[in-house]
Design an enzyme around this catalytic site. Structure first.
Site, short mmCIF file in Angstrom:
data_model
loop_
_atom_site.label_atom_id
_atom_site.label_comp_id
_atom_site.label_asym_id
_atom_site.label_seq_id
_atom_site.Cartn_x
_atom_site.Cartn_y
_atom_site.Cartn_z
N HIS A 65 -2.33 -8.80 1.78
CA HIS A 65 -1.91 -7.57 2.51
C HIS A 65 -3.00 -7.26 3.54
O HIS A 65 -3.36 -8.11 4.36
CB HIS A 65 -1.67 -6.47 1.47
CG HIS A 65 -1.02 -5.23 1.97
ND1 HIS A 65 -0.33 -5.15 3.16
CD2 HIS A 65 -0.95 -3.96 1.43
CE1 HIS A 65 0.14 -3.92 3.32
NE2 HIS A 65 -0.24 -3.18 2.29
N SER A 110 0.84 -1.22 0.00
CA SER A 110 0.00 0.00 0.00
C SER A 110 0.86 1.26 0.00
O SER A 110 0.59 2.21 -0.75
CB SER A 110 -0.97 0.00 1.19
OG SER A 110 -0.30 -0.27 2.39
N ARG A 147 3.58 -5.86 16.36
CA ARG A 147 2.21 -5.32 16.34
C ARG A 147 1.22 -6.38 16.82
O ARG A 147 0.21 -6.08 17.44
CB ARG A 147 1.86 -4.84 14.92
CG ARG A 147 2.82 -3.78 14.40
CD ARG A 147 2.61 -3.47 12.93
NE ARG A 147 2.82 -4.65 12.09
CZ ARG A 147 2.59 -4.70 10.78
NH1 ARG A 147 2.13 -3.63 10.16
NH2 ARG A 147 2.82 -5.81 10.10
N HIS A 151 5.25 -13.33 6.56
CA HIS A 151 5.52 -11.93 6.20
C HIS A 151 6.63 -11.88 5.17
O HIS A 151 7.54 -12.71 5.18
CB HIS A 151 5.92 -11.11 7.44
CG HIS A 151 5.75 -9.65 7.22
ND1 HIS A 151 6.73 -8.86 6.68
CD2 HIS A 151 4.68 -8.84 7.45
CE1 HIS A 151 6.27 -7.62 6.59
NE2 HIS A 151 5.04 -7.57 7.04
N ASP A 211 -2.16 -8.93 11.44
CA ASP A 211 -3.57 -9.24 11.20
C ASP A 211 -4.08 -10.45 11.97
O ASP A 211 -5.29 -10.70 11.99
CB ASP A 211 -3.78 -9.46 9.69
CG ASP A 211 -3.40 -8.22 8.90
OD1 ASP A 211 -3.81 -7.12 9.32
OD2 ASP A 211 -2.68 -8.34 7.89
N1 HAX Z 1 0.29 -20.20 5.04
C1 HAX Z 1 0.65 -21.11 4.11
N2 HAX Z 1 1.69 -20.96 3.28
C2 HAX Z 1 2.42 -19.85 3.41
C3 HAX Z 1 2.15 -18.88 4.38
C4 HAX Z 1 1.02 -19.07 5.21
N3 HAX Z 1 0.64 -18.17 6.12
N4 HAX Z 1 3.07 -17.89 4.28
C5 HAX Z 1 3.89 -18.22 3.27
N5 HAX Z 1 3.50 -19.40 2.74
C6 HAX Z 1 4.06 -20.08 1.56
C7 HAX Z 1 3.94 -19.15 0.35
O1 HAX Z 1 2.63 -19.18 -0.18
C8 HAX Z 1 5.01 -19.74 -0.56
O2 HAX Z 1 4.49 -20.92 -1.12
P1 HAX Z 1 4.83 -21.35 -2.65
O3 HAX Z 1 6.32 -21.42 -2.72
O4 HAX Z 1 4.13 -22.64 -2.81
O5 HAX Z 1 4.28 -20.24 -3.51
C9 HAX Z 1 6.11 -20.13 0.44
O6 HAX Z 1 5.44 -20.28 1.73
C10 HAX Z 1 7.21 -19.11 0.57
O7 HAX Z 1 6.64 -17.86 0.91
P2 HAX Z 1 7.45 -16.82 1.80
O8 HAX Z 1 8.67 -16.43 1.04
O9 HAX Z 1 7.60 -17.30 3.18
O10 HAX Z 1 6.44 -15.58 1.90
P3 HAX Z 1 6.19 -14.41 0.85
O11 HAX Z 1 7.16 -13.31 1.16
O12 HAX Z 1 6.16 -14.91 -0.55
O13 HAX Z 1 4.71 -13.95 1.23
C11 HAX Z 1 2.91 -13.38 2.63
C12 HAX Z 1 4.41 -13.23 2.39
C13 HAX Z 1 2.52 -12.42 3.74
C14 HAX Z 1 2.15 -12.98 1.34
C15 HAX Z 1 2.60 -14.85 3.02
O14 HAX Z 1 3.26 -15.16 4.22
C16 HAX Z 1 1.11 -15.13 3.17
O15 HAX Z 1 0.45 -15.43 2.18
N6 HAX Z 1 0.55 -15.04 4.43
C17 HAX Z 1 -0.87 -15.19 4.64
C18 HAX Z 1 -1.62 -13.91 4.29
C19 HAX Z 1 -1.33 -12.81 5.28
O16 HAX Z 1 -1.42 -12.99 6.48
N7 HAX Z 1 -1.05 -11.61 4.78
C20 HAX Z 1 -0.80 -10.44 5.62
C21 HAX Z 1 0.68 -10.07 5.70
C22 HAX Z 1 0.94 -8.86 6.55
C23 HAX Z 1 0.36 -7.65 5.94
O17 HAX Z 1 0.76 -7.16 4.91
N8 HAX Z 1 -0.66 -7.13 6.54
O18 HAX Z 1 -1.33 -6.12 6.00
#
Ligand code: HAX
Length: 439
Positions: free
Chosen positions: A272, A242, A327, A318, A373
């Site tokens: 996000h 964002s 947080r 994350h 979150d």
């Molecule tokens: N559950 C299951 N699998 C997860 C995961 C979770 N909570 N977090 C990461 N992974 C997976 C990814 O999907 C990825 O899988 P693939 O290789 O099969 O694609 C793998 O683990 C490696 O990912 P990573 O490098 O650890 O994490 P990224 O930097 O790519 O992504 C995310 C970060 C936040 C998008 C990810 O951890 C996620 O999807 N979390 C769940 C959604 C979430 O809580 N989002 C909020 C984040 C905080 C925020 O911005 N708040 O506003």
């Protein structure tokens, strides 16, 4: 000119000259390398923007002008009888890098109250949307509709000089921050409370007045929660989706209204900010499936079922952090103080006991810990705000503090149009071949 604006102008003008001199004399200094994995992996860790208001450390979490969240709770002015910091104080700190006095924060509360009037057409624009339009869409559209009041856009149209850009940007930021609680409360009461609206209480601070306009019953504790909530969600350095969206849009010299509306469209994605609604939705579904007081074994089975269905566990993981999010911890501390026996909070804590171990076991998740979150929804539910599609709007009100303070700096620094380089897959394959040959 108000004192905050004067201080900002003085500091930003000095830093602008200093950075221009550094760029001229040391501009060729190499600050890192970009790997193919970063080109293909969402540009993680690539240093490419200036962001004054906060900095994120993977292990320690966010620091706002050097202050951690527990430190903010110590140093920022508070409302009488409340342990949580006033978000006004954080805005002041982020904008000029100084901890404000209680008097300065009081001035800012009053200033935002004065500026909080929405243009009449913004209400019409919101009312034109079907009530079942997602609250984040209503929020984004409402913010974009206020572009017609942008002092920056008006000044630009009249031929304002570049050196004056910072001035109307500051005014737009102050006006927009002041108005956001009014917009958000209007959407909440429109969609979930039959359009019965609650007038602002001009004697209250920014967060408490927001709590009041939302109309949540347990007002005193909910006001404290809003002060904490709007403080901890305010900024997370510049690279998050964002903030970066706002920065990119702002770099084209579109106004704070347009750039912040864009930021909200970015926050509305489930990876996000929308994760805060997804977390509680997931918990509600789990409770529906296994009962109000699930055991850790039952939660374990439910988590595994979610993963098996090819979904992520919302609220965990994350892109930068590698430890439990401070947080999350701040909200846990609040819950321990105010609502430790609430059933829904107990579920969140049990999920926290179970999920990191399972995610670690997958062997690919870089951060198995909870993010911001993972906790917020359960506290809101406890106070009676069960309408989770609204949760990301709360996040959006807070994020304006950091993003709009940062936008003042970008304008004052004269940051240029942002334009990184993209590459094609052909280029990637070519580079990969060269790397192989070198080995
Ligand atoms: N559950 C299951 N699998 C997860 C995961 C979770 N909570 N977090 C990461 N992974 C997976 C990814 O999907 C990825 O899988 P693939 O290789 O099969 O694609 C793998 O683990 C490696 O990912 P990573 O490098 O650890 O994490 P990224 O930097 O790519 O992504 C995310 C970060 C936040 C998008 C990810 O951890 C996620 O999807 N979390 C769940 C959604 C979430 O809580 N989002 C909020 C984040 C905080 C925020 O911005 N708040 O506003």
């Amino acid at each position: 000119m108000d004192a905050l604006k004067q201080k900002f102008h003085k500091k930003s003008a000095a830093l602008r000259d200093e950075l221009r001199a550094i760029s001229k004399s040391k501009g060729d200094t190499v600050v890192g390398e970009v790997k193919l994995s970063q080109v293909l992996g969402g540009a993680r860790g690539v240093k490419m923007m200036l962001w004054e208001t906060s900095e994120l450390d993977a292990n320690e979490g966010i620091r706002f002008r050097g202050y951690s969240i527990p430190q903010l709770r110590e140093v920022l002015p508070k409302a009488k009888g409340c342990n949580e910091p006033l978000p006004e104080g954080l805005f002041w700190l982020m904008l000029i890098g100084e901890v404000p006095t209680a008097k300065e924060v009081k001035w800012l509360s009053k200033e935002w109250q004065k500026r909080a009037k929405l243009p009449a057409h913004t209400y019409n624009v919101i009312n034109a949307l079907p009530k079942n339009t997602h609250p984040m869409v209503q929020f984004s559209v409402a913010i974009a509709s206020m572009e017609s009041t942008s002092l920056f856009s008006k000044g630009y149209a009249k031929g304002m000089s570049k050196k004056d850009y910072w001035d109307p940007t500051y005014e737009d930021a102050m006006n927009l921050v002041a108005r956001l609680p009014v917009v958000a409360a209007y959407i909440y009461r429109r969609v979930f409370h039959d359009d019965v609206h609650i007038a602002a209480d001009r004697s209250l601070d920014w967060a408490a007045n927001f709590a009041h306009m939302l109309g949540i019953n347990d007002e005193d504790n909910f006001k404290s929660l809003m002060r904490l909530y709007l403080t901890i969600h305010a900024d997370h350095e510049g690279g998050n989706a964002s903030a970066h969206t706002a920065h990119l849009i702002g770099s084209t010299l579109s106004s704070s209204y347009l750039s912040y509306a864009g930021a909200m469209n970015s926050l509305a994605g489930p990876l996000h900010g929308l994760a805060n609604q997804e977390v509680i939705k997931w918990i509600f579904e789990m409770i529906k499936s296994i009962g109000k007081n699930p055991s850790k074994a039952q939660i374990t089975a439910y988590v595994k079922k979610t993963l098996k269905a090819g979904k992520v566990i919302p609220g965990y993981g994350h892109a930068v952090l590698r430890e439990p999010d401070p947080r999350f911890i701040a909200q846990r501390v609040f819950a321990e103080e105010h609502l430790k026996d609430a059933e829904i909070v107990q579920v969140v804590w049990k999920v926290f006991d179970v999920v990191p171990g399972i995610l670690k076991g997958l062997g690919k998740v870089k951060n198995p810990w909870p993010n911001v979150d993972a906790h917020s929804g359960a506290i809101l539910v406890h106070y009676g705000m069960k309408e989770y599609p609204f949760y990301t709007v709360l996040f959006g009100v807070s994020r304006a503090l950091g993003v709009l303070a940062a936008s003042c700096w970008s304008r004052a620094m004269g940051m240029p149009l942002e334009r990184p380089k993209s590459v094609t897959s052909e280029w990637v394959k070519e580079v990969a071949k060269q790397k192989k040959k070198k080995k």
